[in-house]
Design a protein around this motif. Sequence first.
Motif, PDB file in Angstrom:
ATOM      1  N   THR A  66       4.601 -11.565  -6.835  1.00  0.00           N
ATOM      2  CA  THR A  66       4.767 -10.419  -5.938  1.00  0.00           C
ATOM      3  C   THR A  66       3.564  -9.498  -5.997  1.00  0.00           C
ATOM      4  O   THR A  66       3.058  -9.026  -4.965  1.00  0.00           O
ATOM      5  N   HIS A  67       3.083  -9.249  -7.196  1.00  0.00           N
ATOM      6  CA  HIS A  67       1.929  -8.372  -7.381  1.00  0.00           C
ATOM      7  C   HIS A  67       0.715  -8.907  -6.623  1.00  0.00           C
ATOM      8  O   HIS A  67       0.005  -8.156  -5.939  1.00  0.00           O
ATOM      9  N   TYR A 127       0.768 -10.870  -4.028  1.00  0.00           N
ATOM     10  CA  TYR A 127       1.043 -10.768  -2.595  1.00  0.00           C
ATOM     11  C   TYR A 127       0.854  -9.339  -2.088  1.00  0.00           C
ATOM     12  O   TYR A 127       0.337  -9.120  -0.987  1.00  0.00           O
ATOM     13  N   LEU A 128       1.250  -8.361  -2.885  1.00  0.00           N
ATOM     14  CA  LEU A 128       1.113  -6.967  -2.460  1.00  0.00           C
ATOM     15  C   LEU A 128      -0.347  -6.585  -2.257  1.00  0.00           C
ATOM     16  O   LEU A 128      -0.664  -5.716  -1.448  1.00  0.00           O
ATOM     17  N   HIS A 129      -1.247  -7.230  -3.007  1.00  0.00           N
ATOM     18  CA  HIS A 129      -2.671  -6.928  -2.867  1.00  0.00           C
ATOM     19  C   HIS A 129      -3.337  -7.730  -1.756  1.00  0.00           C
ATOM     20  O   HIS A 129      -4.230  -7.222  -1.073  1.00  0.00           O
ATOM     21  N   GLN A 167      -0.203  -9.919   3.909  1.00  0.00           N
ATOM     22  CA  GLN A 167      -0.057  -9.017   5.054  1.00  0.00           C
ATOM     23  C   GLN A 167       1.383  -9.092   5.545  1.00  0.00           C
ATOM     24  O   GLN A 167       1.686  -9.784   6.517  1.00  0.00           O
ATOM     25  N   LYS A 192       6.648  -4.656   3.422  1.00  0.00           N
ATOM     26  CA  LYS A 192       5.669  -3.672   3.889  1.00  0.00           C
ATOM     27  C   LYS A 192       5.810  -2.363   3.128  1.00  0.00           C
ATOM     28  O   LYS A 192       4.812  -1.759   2.710  1.00  0.00           O
ATOM     29  N   LYS A 249       4.518  -2.823  -0.402  1.00  0.00           N
ATOM     30  CA  LYS A 249       3.050  -2.821  -0.426  1.00  0.00           C
ATOM     31  C   LYS A 249       2.520  -1.390  -0.335  1.00  0.00           C
ATOM     32  O   LYS A 249       1.609  -1.008  -1.086  1.00  0.00           O
ATOM     33  N   ARG A 250       3.074  -0.590   0.588  1.00  0.00           N
ATOM     34  CA  ARG A 250       2.658   0.813   0.696  1.00  0.00           C
ATOM     35  C   ARG A 250       2.862   1.551  -0.629  1.00  0.00           C
ATOM     36  O   ARG A 250       2.023   2.332  -1.064  1.00  0.00           O
ATOM     37  N   HIS A 298       2.982   0.344  -3.654  1.00  0.00           N
ATOM     38  CA  HIS A 298       2.046  -0.058  -4.707  1.00  0.00           C
ATOM     39  C   HIS A 298       0.623   0.414  -4.404  1.00  0.00           C
ATOM     40  O   HIS A 298      -0.102   0.837  -5.315  1.00  0.00           O
ATOM     41  N   SER A 327      -0.274   1.749   5.070  1.00  0.00           N
ATOM     42  CA  SER A 327      -0.845   0.465   4.648  1.00  0.00           C
ATOM     43  C   SER A 327      -2.197   0.249   5.268  1.00  0.00           C
ATOM     44  O   SER A 327      -2.586   0.903   6.201  1.00  0.00           O
TER      45      SER A 327
END
Length: 234
Positions: free
Chosen positions: A180-181, A183-185, A188, A195, A198-199, A201, A234
Amino acid sequence: MAVQGFKVDLNKPLVFQVGHLGESYEEWVHQPIVSKEGPRFFQSDFCELLTRTVWWAVPTVWLPVVCWCISMSVKLGHTLNEILLMVGFGIFVWTFTEYTLHRYLFHFKTKTYWGNTAHYFLHGYHHKHPMDNLRLVLPPTHVAILCFPFWNLIKTFATPSTTPAVFGGTLLGYVVYDVTHYYLHHGQPTKDMPKNLKRYHMNHHFRIQDKGFGITSALWDKVFGTMPLSKCSS
């Protein structure tokens, strides 16, 4: 020991440079360089290799271990419902571990040479180079070392037959966290939940580094009052 007016040379191995920043380290490390190309850590090619990991190594190496651990508890006579409860509890244990390590170990305050050096190697590099795609997940060698204390910790409150499944759940939680980490970086997301995550993090990285310590969820940030007041776009 701090060196007055010291400046880091990004073209040279960084790990043993950053300690010289002294009190300036905290400010320096939270000024990110957004590039997929990561810096060199060590002069030694072997040591350097141990710091770089492709994201897919995490599920490839550890999911078979998760399955093996769970199968041990199955062989020891536990039902499917019991296994699900144990694995679920292990995942819950991981979420707390994830938050605690991130908040108290990865974000400890330092200004000494060895403190700065240790912090940079543990987590500071990730804030300085948040898009380094080969240093976003933990190398398997590091995780293998950490497995021993985690197994022994779980043994202190679980029975011999439940320990493997609880440990397997904890390890599964780690796999989900690291993937997950990554993917968050680099992902898309188009769905609302990823979403927002991601915002959340990215807010931790680029706006409020002393809030928002959750990665896979904001659960423990809500419990312990470390939710940021606002989220970045984002």
